[in-house]
Design a protein around this motif. Sequence first.
Motif, PDB file in Angstrom:
ATOM      1  N   VAL A 104       1.010  -1.153   0.077  1.00  0.00           N
ATOM      2  CA  VAL A 104      -0.008   0.025   0.071  1.00  0.00           C
ATOM      3  C   VAL A 104       0.918   1.211   0.043  1.00  0.00           C
ATOM      4  CG1 VAL A 104      -1.846   1.179   1.175  1.00  0.00           C
ATOM      5  CG2 VAL A 104      -1.694  -1.313   1.250  1.00  0.00           C
ATOM      6  N   VAL A 105       0.818   2.004  -1.138  1.00  0.00           N
ATOM      7  CA  VAL A 105       1.562   3.151  -1.042  1.00  0.00           C
ATOM      8  C   VAL A 105       0.667   4.508  -1.090  1.00  0.00           C
ATOM      9  CG1 VAL A 105       3.056   4.699  -2.630  1.00  0.00           C
ATOM     10  CG2 VAL A 105       3.497   2.009  -2.242  1.00  0.00           C
ATOM     11  N   LYS A 106       1.014   5.511  -0.428  1.00  0.00           N
ATOM     12  CA  LYS A 106       0.184   6.681  -0.421  1.00  0.00           C
ATOM     13  C   LYS A 106       1.208   7.718  -0.970  1.00  0.00           C
ATOM     14  CE  LYS A 106      -2.079   9.641   3.109  1.00  0.00           C
ATOM     15  NZ  LYS A 106      -2.282   9.775   4.573  1.00  0.00           N
ATOM     16  N   VAL A 107       0.464   8.693  -1.807  1.00  0.00           N
ATOM     17  CA  VAL A 107       0.900   9.635  -2.439  1.00  0.00           C
ATOM     18  C   VAL A 107       0.257  11.017  -1.977  1.00  0.00           C
ATOM     19  CG1 VAL A 107       1.810  10.871  -4.556  1.00  0.00           C
ATOM     20  CG2 VAL A 107       1.699   8.351  -4.289  1.00  0.00           C
ATOM     21  N   ASP A 108       1.030  11.911  -1.306  1.00  0.00           N
ATOM     22  CA  ASP A 108       0.347  13.244  -0.941  1.00  0.00           C
ATOM     23  C   ASP A 108       0.834  14.275  -2.048  1.00  0.00           C
ATOM     24  OD1 ASP A 108      -0.828  13.634   1.845  1.00  0.00           O
ATOM     25  OD2 ASP A 108       0.652  12.076   2.161  1.00  0.00           O
ATOM     26  N   TYR A 109       0.114  15.004  -2.647  1.00  0.00           N
ATOM     27  CA  TYR A 109       0.392  15.828  -3.756  1.00  0.00           C
ATOM     28  C   TYR A 109      -0.820  16.965  -3.820  1.00  0.00           C
ATOM     29  CZ  TYR A 109      -3.485  13.872  -6.408  1.00  0.00           C
ATOM     30  OH  TYR A 109      -4.728  13.318  -7.024  1.00  0.00           O
ATOM     31  N   SER A 110      -0.404  17.802  -4.970  1.00  0.00           N
ATOM     32  CA  SER A 110      -1.368  18.738  -5.248  1.00  0.00           C
ATOM     33  C   SER A 110      -1.064  19.161  -6.859  1.00  0.00           C
ATOM     34  CB  SER A 110      -1.109  20.129  -4.502  1.00  0.00           C
ATOM     35  OG  SER A 110       0.341  20.590  -4.690  1.00  0.00           O
ATOM     36  N   VAL A 111      -1.937  19.561  -7.407  1.00  0.00           N
ATOM     37  CA  VAL A 111      -1.918  19.863  -8.670  1.00  0.00           C
ATOM     38  C   VAL A 111      -3.016  20.835  -9.327  1.00  0.00           C
ATOM     39  CG1 VAL A 111      -3.641  17.970  -9.395  1.00  0.00           C
ATOM     40  CG2 VAL A 111      -1.884  18.670 -11.150  1.00  0.00           C
ATOM     41  N   LYS A 112      -2.394  21.533 -10.233  1.00  0.00           N
ATOM     42  CA  LYS A 112      -3.452  22.495 -10.934  1.00  0.00           C
ATOM     43  C   LYS A 112      -3.684  21.885 -12.356  1.00  0.00           C
ATOM     44  CE  LYS A 112      -4.511  27.411 -11.822  1.00  0.00           C
ATOM     45  NZ  LYS A 112      -4.394  28.796 -11.450  1.00  0.00           N
ATOM     46  N   PRO A 113      -4.788  20.898 -12.602  1.00  0.00           N
ATOM     47  CA  PRO A 113      -4.866  20.045 -13.591  1.00  0.00           C
ATOM     48  C   PRO A 113      -4.844  20.894 -14.908  1.00  0.00           C
ATOM     49  CG  PRO A 113      -6.438  19.425 -12.140  1.00  0.00           C
ATOM     50  CD  PRO A 113      -5.881  20.817 -11.637  1.00  0.00           C
ATOM     51  N   GLN A 114      -3.988  20.452 -15.925  1.00  0.00           N
ATOM     52  CA  GLN A 114      -4.051  20.759 -17.259  1.00  0.00           C
ATOM     53  C   GLN A 114      -4.848  19.801 -18.268  1.00  0.00           C
ATOM     54  OE1 GLN A 114      -0.161  21.878 -18.803  1.00  0.00           O
ATOM     55  NE2 GLN A 114       0.749  22.481 -16.556  1.00  0.00           N
ATOM     56  N   SER A 115      -5.054  18.630 -17.799  1.00  0.00           N
ATOM     57  CA  SER A 115      -5.437  17.690 -18.534  1.00  0.00           C
ATOM     58  C   SER A 115      -6.286  16.640 -17.728  1.00  0.00           C
ATOM     59  CB  SER A 115      -4.560  16.613 -19.345  1.00  0.00           C
ATOM     60  OG  SER A 115      -5.131  15.689 -20.227  1.00  0.00           O
TER      61      SER A 115
END
Length: 838
Positions: A127-138
């Motif tokens: 089980v892998v957890k990714v913390d992230y943020s993004v301003k989606p372009q697609s």
Amino acid sequence: MSKVFSLLAVLLTFSVTMLQAIAAPLPGHSLPQGELRSVREREIDVSHLATDLRVNLEQRTVSGAVTITFTPLRENLREVSLDAATMQVRSVSLIRGKKSAALDHNWRDRQLHIRFPHSLQPGEQLVVKVDYSVKPQSGLYFFPETKLRSAEAWNYGEGGRHYGWLPMYNDTNERFTADMTLTVDKPFTALSNGVLKEVRDNPDGSRSYHWVQDQPIPNYLLALNVGEFIEIPLDDAQVGDRKIPLSVWVHRGEQERAAYAFGRTPKMLEFFSELFGYDYAWDKYDQVVLRNFSGAMETTTMVGFQESHLKTPDDPVDDGPYYDAAAPIWSYEDTISHELAHHWFGDLVTCRSLASIFLNESFASYAHTVWNGHINGEDDLTYQRWLYLDKYLGFVAETGTVRPLEYFRYDASGDMYTQPITYLKGALVLHMLRQIMGDQSFYRGISHYLHSNEFSEVDSHDFQRAMEASSGMNLNTFFEDWIRGGGGFPDIRVTSQWSEQRKQLDLSLEQVQADLAFENDFQLPMEVEIVTATGSEIHIVTLKGWSTVVSLPADSEPLMVNVDKGNWLVASIHHQRSLKETSIALLRGDLAVALRAARQLGEDFGSAPAAVVALASILGNHQAHWGLRQEAALNLGSIGTKGAVMALTRGMADPDPRIRRAAALGLGRAGGEQAVMTLQDSLTIDPDEEVAGAAAWSLGKLQIPGAARLLREQLERPSAYYDYRRLSALAGLAELEDPKLAPVFARYTDPMYLRETRLAALEAWVRAAPNDEQLARALRELTRDDDAEVRGSALEMLGRLHRDEDKAYLLKYAEEEIDPNLAKAARLAAEEIAGFNP
């Protein structure tokens, strides 16, 4: 009945010598070029995906965490890669119970590469957890608040776009269960797949929605929609012992139109469950109407639709305005049933790669035509198949492009979604297969195919195995001609002659398409009907080799011979026959026979007054099928004589708007003073927008004096349905190609208007004033628009301007763009400029 026989008496006296000479063979077609794509290899098997995300509509951002449960598929794996475009990753952790450990990671080549401290082995669950943020372009698209609309966001993952907002394995040959917690500001609602388990108000004034999809789905079918929605429950569907709940989510004020448009969905669900021999597999079925949505999308149990699918009983049945067509290629119920059918073909059983997308889209297209026949009658299905064949053959004639349904060469996902091939031809090929196998064997095979491959990925071989296993038939020739090999279609020239001495009809079938590796001679059974004074007899003739000659029994000279009686073959067929025989086929044949005869009268016998009389008789016959009357109107327009125009003018007074719509398009083909006067009246006084829209487009095509004034007056007339009047007026104005109209077109490119209106205005502007500097600036700006479809169109149009100064901009755009379809559009536009030779 008496009118038919009196007309036949007139036709029997007309000369039978007017025959069209057999045309020369068509030149060879070509296959699309593109990168050879194999099925993507996987290094892990993802079993579950969970999100805890905050979606901020004002900032157009997504932030939070995604947790992925997976098992390695290879020994000694030390690094795992997830597809991830331009996002900021704060941390990656390995989760073991309540403990977590940080993992090394880096981002390169639009992937998140995760390093593990030990070698991973098959069978080991991680089980892998990714913390992230993004301003989606697609993949996730935001639309800001305006004076008239609240803010909204929705996702669209088909074609691999989800990696723009969610780190994941981004292809069709993987599926997982999903647990989506989505937090949004009040008063917005967040919608996703599966069942809504919890709604929680948070101390900061936000609200969290917890959705659980407990049956595995491919990544592109994840749903994330945020807006001010209200839920409208529909009737439950009864499937076996289960009741399936259904709802529609819409914006306030749309409830009545949504209840009407989507009201038959429960019956569709029950019908498909029985037809396919496989009960609906999912917990519920919701549909959501979204602002500026891209058509429709079968995101499992939460299907998205654009607002053109909202209807009242008085609206055209089009799923969007088709002002230049007598009948829409897609009605709104076609689209609604198409997306539902995907829950068997696409969601339950998924193409292994986009090369096999026909297993999703051709099947759903086939299903929506069958629903059309079920609810509106078999003749409506016959006419729909005729329209689809006509559209497909027209596409090939215009582009020269053919390909098999399963095809492994493409540069971007959009290359495989070519509507005339994947959707229309694909549906027709399945109808053809059903006709060859018989209904019982065909649907037994469909049931076996679904049960054998449920919740898994497939290609054409899986489909072939299921159909052969259930029928005992050898279908390899069919699959090699139509699915995996081939690409084109038979172009058949037919001649026939009756021998009185032998009491036989000598029938010759010549295949005249080019002899190419992908377009050689076809082998197919077809129905040949021989009608004599004593009755009708149907024979099965197998088309085999370049020339097929058979002799069939006929006790007297045939009144008519109908080759491919039901119009089942995906083929171009021209039968060299007399006006007398063709007219009998029109007036006495079934709908499939009559449609082909009407077309032949227009193409082969247009100069014959008797042909006009026959077609006018059909147009004015209220007992004839509406589709045949439309075909008659269009062919009268192509003939264009005084008698044809008079018949069309009478048709403009018909009580059925479908007939008036076709008559308006026919008048646009014919032209002349009488046609123009009639169209002008229709434009201003016809109560049905679909008719006025056809009149607007026709007047533009005729480029009559004063057309600009007439059509500009329509731009501000209110439309009851989806800006129909404005759209058709813009299309008509585009035909004038008048540079003085550029400021008019510029106005309607503003984001306050519907996407379709903006695109129609852009097209008109490019055609009218390609050298307008303001246009070039506007197109550059629109390549960064909120709407991805506007972006794509702006890129293509920028290439059409052929300005050297745009080439570098387009190449840079192609290099930086994360959406492969937009990147290809930019690259092709640059190539268009580079190859332009004025």
